[in-house]
Enzyme design. Structure first.
Site, PDB file in Angstrom:
ATOM      1  N   GLN A 108      72.098  79.031  -0.676  1.00  0.00           N
ATOM      2  CA  GLN A 108      70.778  79.189  -1.592  1.00  0.00           C
ATOM      3  C   GLN A 108      71.033  80.134  -2.039  1.00  0.00           C
ATOM      4  O   GLN A 108      70.378  81.075  -3.321  1.00  0.00           O
ATOM      5  CB  GLN A 108      69.103  79.577  -0.889  1.00  0.00           C
ATOM      6  CG  GLN A 108      68.768  78.556  -0.062  1.00  0.00           C
ATOM      7  CD  GLN A 108      69.706  77.907   1.238  1.00  0.00           C
ATOM      8  OE1 GLN A 108      70.520  78.677   2.213  1.00  0.00           O
ATOM      9  NE2 GLN A 108      67.774  77.539   1.926  1.00  0.00           N
ATOM     10  N   ARG A 165      62.085  74.359  -1.792  1.00  0.00           N
ATOM     11  CA  ARG A 165      62.167  74.699  -0.662  1.00  0.00           C
ATOM     12  C   ARG A 165      61.778  76.448  -1.095  1.00  0.00           C
ATOM     13  O   ARG A 165      61.390  76.688  -1.676  1.00  0.00           O
ATOM     14  CB  ARG A 165      63.918  74.886  -0.402  1.00  0.00           C
ATOM     15  CG  ARG A 165      64.213  75.126  -0.794  1.00  0.00           C
ATOM     16  CD  ARG A 165      66.266  75.579  -1.207  1.00  0.00           C
ATOM     17  NE  ARG A 165      65.277  76.994  -0.679  1.00  0.00           N
ATOM     18  CZ  ARG A 165      65.326  77.992  -1.886  1.00  0.00           C
ATOM     19  NH1 ARG A 165      65.370  77.801  -2.628  1.00  0.00           N
ATOM     20  NH2 ARG A 165      64.637  79.354  -1.417  1.00  0.00           N
ATOM     21  N   GLY A 166      62.099  77.165  -0.157  1.00  0.00           N
ATOM     22  CA  GLY A 166      61.095  78.443  -0.114  1.00  0.00           C
ATOM     23  C   GLY A 166      59.306  78.746  -0.336  1.00  0.00           C
ATOM     24  O   GLY A 166      58.697  77.489   0.194  1.00  0.00           O
ATOM     25  N   ALA A 167      58.826  79.550   0.881  1.00  0.00           N
ATOM     26  CA  ALA A 167      57.863  79.049   1.134  1.00  0.00           C
ATOM     27  C   ALA A 167      56.496  78.624   0.529  1.00  0.00           C
ATOM     28  O   ALA A 167      56.323  77.852   0.774  1.00  0.00           O
ATOM     29  CB  ALA A 167      57.273  80.729   1.744  1.00  0.00           C
ATOM     30  N   ASP A 189      59.067  84.020   5.131  1.00  0.00           N
ATOM     31  CA  ASP A 189      58.553  83.004   5.727  1.00  0.00           C
ATOM     32  C   ASP A 189      57.404  83.143   6.836  1.00  0.00           C
ATOM     33  O   ASP A 189      56.271  81.874   6.748  1.00  0.00           O
ATOM     34  CB  ASP A 189      59.536  82.007   6.038  1.00  0.00           C
ATOM     35  CG  ASP A 189      60.556  81.223   5.015  1.00  0.00           C
ATOM     36  OD1 ASP A 189      61.061  81.903   4.773  1.00  0.00           O
ATOM     37  OD2 ASP A 189      60.518  79.891   4.604  1.00  0.00           O
ATOM     38  N   ASN A 229      62.383  85.115   7.670  1.00  0.00           N
ATOM     39  CA  ASN A 229      62.949  84.618   6.673  1.00  0.00           C
ATOM     40  C   ASN A 229      64.022  84.092   7.275  1.00  0.00           C
ATOM     41  O   ASN A 229      64.644  83.758   8.774  1.00  0.00           O
ATOM     42  CB  ASN A 229      63.702  86.119   5.652  1.00  0.00           C
ATOM     43  CG  ASN A 229      63.531  85.632   4.432  1.00  0.00           C
ATOM     44  OD1 ASN A 229      62.068  84.666   3.796  1.00  0.00           O
ATOM     45  ND2 ASN A 229      64.711  86.028   4.234  1.00  0.00           N
ATOM     46  N   LYS A 230      65.187  83.602   6.024  1.00  0.00           N
ATOM     47  CA  LYS A 230      66.673  83.050   6.092  1.00  0.00           C
ATOM     48  C   LYS A 230      67.150  83.785   7.110  1.00  0.00           C
ATOM     49  O   LYS A 230      67.221  84.465   7.205  1.00  0.00           O
ATOM     50  CB  LYS A 230      66.557  83.034   4.615  1.00  0.00           C
ATOM     51  CG  LYS A 230      68.170  81.892   4.608  1.00  0.00           C
ATOM     52  CD  LYS A 230      68.126  80.630   5.095  1.00  0.00           C
ATOM     53  CE  LYS A 230      66.582  79.976   4.410  1.00  0.00           C
ATOM     54  NZ  LYS A 230      66.891  78.502   5.508  1.00  0.00           N
TER      55      LYS A 230
HETATM   56  O1  MRU Z   1      65.608  77.684   3.843  1.00  0.00           O
HETATM   57  P1  MRU Z   1      64.469  78.249   3.061  1.00  0.00           P
HETATM   58  O2  MRU Z   1      65.591  77.225   1.315  1.00  0.00           O
HETATM   59  O3  MRU Z   1      63.408  76.930   2.429  1.00  0.00           O
HETATM   60  O4  MRU Z   1      64.294  79.529   3.144  1.00  0.00           O
HETATM   61  C1  MRU Z   1      63.700  80.089   2.241  1.00  0.00           C
HETATM   62  C2  MRU Z   1      63.978  81.670   2.387  1.00  0.00           C
HETATM   63  O5  MRU Z   1      63.760  82.175   3.429  1.00  0.00           O
HETATM   64  C3  MRU Z   1      62.849  82.175   1.275  1.00  0.00           C
HETATM   65  O6  MRU Z   1      63.839  83.587   1.577  1.00  0.00           O
HETATM   66  C4  MRU Z   1      61.090  82.248   2.018  1.00  0.00           C
HETATM   67  O7  MRU Z   1      60.936  80.803   1.717  1.00  0.00           O
HETATM   68  C5  MRU Z   1      60.442  83.660   0.551  1.00  0.00           C
HETATM   69  S1  MRU Z   1      61.159  82.388  -0.642  1.00  0.00           S
HETATM   70  C6  MRU Z   1      59.442  83.065  -2.304  1.00  0.00           C
END
Ligand code: MRU
Length: 359
Positions: A206, A56-58, A247, A257-258
Site C-alpha cells: 500500500q 480499503r483503509g478503515a 484501524d 494498524n497495518k
Molecule cells: O489493509 P488495509 O490496506 O485496509 O490497511 C489500511 C491501514 O492499515 C491504514 O493505515 C488504516 O486503515 C487507516 S486509513 C486512514
C-alpha cells in the site's frame, strides 16, 4: 444482474450516482498503473471489493459500507418491517465479517441499522431515502474529520522536517486528505516543505502503490523505502516524526494498524523520534479495553509467496503466517491525533474525554 464487476473509468474513490442508482469505487488493486472505476451492485461484488482490498483503509470501508447498506436495502424483497430489518441486519453482518480489524466497518453498518430502525414504520421510499442520506452523511463527516485531523497534525511539524509513514492512510483510504498523510498534503498546499519516507508495506505494498502515488501527485517530496530500511533513515537523522493511521484504537490507547506499524514504533522509540497515530474518533473503540481484544485479520499466504511477482518467490508448500495488522502498545505512542484534538498519555484519561459531549 450479473455478478461480474462492470468496469468504467472515473476518479473519486467512492461515488454514488443517485440518478443512475449506481455505486462506484476506484479499484485500488490496479493502482498506480491504472486508475479505473468499477461498479458494485450485488452483495457478492461488495464482499469481493472489500475482501480483495479493491476498496480499503478503515474510514473508506466504513463509507463504502454505508452506501452498500443503502444499495442492498433497495434490493430487499421483504415488505413487512420486521422481516425487512432482519434481512438488512443479515446483509450488514456479511459485510462486517469480511474484514474484522477495522472498527469503522461495523461502526458504519450499526449506524445504518440504527437509521433503518428509526424509519422502519415509514413507507419504503422514505426509509430508503433516510439510508441514502445516512451514507452521504458518513462520507461528508469523514471529509470534515480528515480536514480537522490534518490541521491538528500539521501543528506537530516544522518546515524541513522528515516524516516516515507506513501503509496508506491518505485520500484513497478515506474521503479527503486522509489521516496520517493529511498534514503532509496540507503542508504541500500551503507551500511548507517536508521530506516524506514512505514504507513500501509488505506484502500488499500500500505504501509503494498508493501512498507514494498520492504524495507524488500532490507534489510532496516523497522517498520510497522498503520496510526494513526504516531503521537506517532514522539513524541517519532524516526522520523527525512518524505519522501512521489506525484501524482500531482501544480504550487504553493501544492502536491496531497495518502489519509492521508496531516495528516502526519500536524503532522510533529507540531513536527518540515522536510516533503519532492519526485517526477519526470513529476508529476509537471504547468498548475494547486493550489491544489484546482486537481481532487481527489473517490473509492468504499467496500474498507473501507470489502476489506482485512474475514467478512464485517461495517454495509452494512453505508454511506462512500473514497477519494483516499488528497492535502498537500505547506506551510507544507519543500522541493520538483526532478531529477533536490531540490526545496525550495517559490515554485512559484523554480518550474518554473525547466522548464527553461537552466539545
Ligand atoms: O489493509 P488495509 O490496506 O485496509 O490497511 C489500511 C491501514 O492499515 C491504514 O493505515 C488504516 O486503515 C487507516 S486509513 C486512514
Amino acid at each position: 444482474m450479473s455478478d461480474e464487476i462492470q468496469l468504467v473509468t472515473h476518479v473519486e474513490n467512492i461515488r454514488y450516482d443517485k440518478e443512475g442508482e449506481a455505486l462506484f469505487i476506484i479499484d485500488q488493486t490496479l493502482l498506480p498503473g491504472e486508475e479505473r472505476e468499477i461498479q458494485t451492485c450485488s452483495l457478492e461484488q461488495m464482499l469481493d471489493a472489500i475482501g480483495k482490498l479493491r476498496i480499503r483503509g478503515a474510514p473508506a470501508i466504513g463509507i463504502y459500507a454505508g452506501f452498500c447498506m443503502y444499495v442492498l436495502a433497495r434490493q430487499i424483497q421483504e415488505t413487512e418491517p420486521a422481516a425487512f430489518y432482519a434481512r438488512l441486519e443479515e446483509l450488514g453482518d456479511a459485510l462486517v465479517a469480511c474484514r474484522p480489524t477495522a472498527v469503522n466497518l461495523s461502526w458504519a453498518v450499526k449506524k445504518q441499522l440504527g437509521t433503518a430502525r428509526e424509519h422502519l414504520q415509514e413507507d419504503r421510499p422514505r426509509l430508503l431515502e433516510a439510508l441514502y442520506q445516512g451514507a452521504v452523511e458518513i462520507q461528508r463527516d469523514d471529509q470534515d474529520k480528515c480536514t480537522r485531523i490534518s490541521e491538528y497534525g500539521l501543528t506537530l511539524l516544522q518546515e524541513g522536517d522528515g516524516v516516515l509513514t507506513h501503509c496508506n492512510a491518505g485520500p484513497l483510504a478515506t474521503s479527503h486528505y486522509g489521516t496520517a498523510p493529511g498534514p503532509l498534503l496540507l503542508a504541500a498546499e500551503r507551500g511548507m516543505k517536508l521530506r516524506v519516507f514512505a514504507d513500501e508495506t509488505r506484502p500488499l505494498l500500500q505504501g509503494a502503490r498508493l501512498t507514494a502515488y498520492e504524495l507524488q501527485r500532490a507534489g510532496v517530496d516523497v522517498t520510497l523505502i522498503c520496510d526494513n530500511m526504516a531503521s537506517i533513515v532514522m539513524k541517519n537523522g532524516w526522520v523527525q516524526a512518524c505519522f501512521v493511521g489506525c484501524d482500531r484504537v482501544a480504550a487504553n490507547g493501544d492502536a491496531a494498524n497495518k502489519i509492521g506499524t508496531s516495528g516502526v514504533a519500536i524503532l522510533a522509540k529507540h531513536y527518540g523520534i515522536p510516533f503519532y497515530v492519526l485517526g477519526p474518533t470513529s476508529t476509537i473503540d471504547m468498548a475494547c479495553r486493550s489491544g489484546e481484544q482486537i481481532r487481527i485479520e489473517e490473509r492468504d499466504p499467496e500474498e507473501i509467496k507470489r502476489l506482485w511477482y512474475e514467478k512464485p518467490m517461495a517454495p509452494a508448500d512453505v508454511k506462512c503466517y500473514n497477519p494483516a495488522f499488528d497492535v502498537t502498545d500505547h506506551s510507544l505512542i507519543t500522541a493520538i491525533v483526532t478531529e477533536k484534538g490531540i490526545c496525550r498519555p495517559p490515554y485512559t484519561a484523554s480518550l474518554p474525554a473525547l466522548f464527553d459531549n461537552k466539545e
